[in-house]
Motif scaffolding. Structure first.
Motif, short mmCIF file in Angstrom:
data_model
loop_
_atom_site.label_atom_id
_atom_site.label_comp_id
_atom_site.label_asym_id
_atom_site.label_seq_id
_atom_site.Cartn_x
_atom_site.Cartn_y
_atom_site.Cartn_z
N VAL A 177 0.84 -1.20 0.00
CA VAL A 177 0.00 0.00 0.00
C VAL A 177 0.87 1.26 0.00
CG1 VAL A 177 -1.72 1.30 1.33
CG2 VAL A 177 -1.98 -1.18 1.02
N ARG A 178 1.94 1.25 0.79
CA ARG A 178 2.84 2.42 0.82
C ARG A 178 3.54 2.61 -0.53
NH1 ARG A 178 4.94 0.53 6.40
NH2 ARG A 178 3.43 1.52 7.78
N ALA A 179 3.95 1.52 -1.15
CA ALA A 179 4.60 1.62 -2.46
C ALA A 179 3.62 2.16 -3.51
CB ALA A 179 5.13 0.25 -2.88
N ILE A 180 2.39 1.70 -3.45
CA ILE A 180 1.37 2.19 -4.39
C ILE A 180 1.17 3.68 -4.21
CG2 ILE A 180 -1.09 2.05 -4.96
CD1 ILE A 180 -0.82 -1.02 -4.33
N ARG A 181 1.12 4.14 -2.97
CA ARG A 181 0.97 5.58 -2.71
C ARG A 181 2.14 6.36 -3.29
NH1 ARG A 181 -2.69 9.15 -2.43
NH2 ARG A 181 -3.85 8.04 -0.84
N ARG A 182 3.36 5.88 -3.09
CA ARG A 182 4.54 6.58 -3.64
C ARG A 182 4.48 6.64 -5.16
NH1 ARG A 182 8.86 8.01 -0.23
NH2 ARG A 182 10.01 8.33 -2.15
N ILE A 183 4.09 5.55 -5.79
CA ILE A 183 4.01 5.53 -7.25
C ILE A 183 2.94 6.48 -7.74
CG2 ILE A 183 3.42 4.08 -9.24
CD1 ILE A 183 4.80 1.73 -7.67
N LEU A 184 1.78 6.46 -7.09
CA LEU A 184 0.70 7.37 -7.50
C LEU A 184 1.12 8.83 -7.29
CD1 LEU A 184 -2.17 7.54 -8.63
CD2 LEU A 184 -3.00 7.51 -6.29
#
Length: 150
Positions: A112-119
């Motif tokens: 979830v944290r990685a997805i937030r960074r990518i977005l």
């Protein structure tokens, strides 16, 4: 004996398709891409809203909501060129699928944290996003290997 006669009826659609003019398949696809890209900003905002719901579900450890929100993200991100976002979300779906048997809260949170960074980086393909995706692949493989007998 009377001979049977066969009549060939040409439908309206058949007449229109055989008429000259119209668009080629490439032109139709390009027009569809242009029409779809006009919705990209709204879709990115919708992705951010769904991700916020996913983060809240993760913080509250509402396990049933994780896969549901991840699947919603995956569906929407698949319509647009989202670079590293789509594979990151797919990885989350793989480990949060109730039938997969690989559930692990820290791994979910990392995804979830990685997805937030990518977005937040506007889904650009960067060294950081590639590093994040490599990490998510390693996390997913570790979980999947842990559940396999052997």
């Amino acid at each position: 004996m009377t001979e049977a006669k066969t009549f060939r009826y040409k439908t309206n659609l058949a007449r229109k398709m055989s008429a000259p003019g119209g668009r080629s398949a490439d032109e139709a696809l390009a027009a569809a891409d242009r029409a779809l890209s006009s919705h990209r900003d709204a879709a990115m905002q919708a992705l951010a809203v769904i991700l916020t719901r996913l983060e809240a579900a993760c913080a509250a450890q509402r396990r049933p909501d994780i896969y549901e929100q991840a699947a919603a993200l995956l569906d929407l991100s698949g319509f647009f060129e989202t670079g590293p976002l789509h594979p990151a979300i797919f990885s989350l779906c793989e480990i949060s699928d109730p039938g997969a048997g690989v559930w692990d809260w820290p791994s979910i949170e990392v995804h979830v944290r990685a997805i937030r960074r990518i977005l937040n980086s506007e889904c650009r393909d960067t060294d950081e996003s590639r590093l994040l995706l490599d990490g998510l692949v390693a996390v997913r493989q570790r979980l999947q290997n842990r559940t396999r007998p052997g």
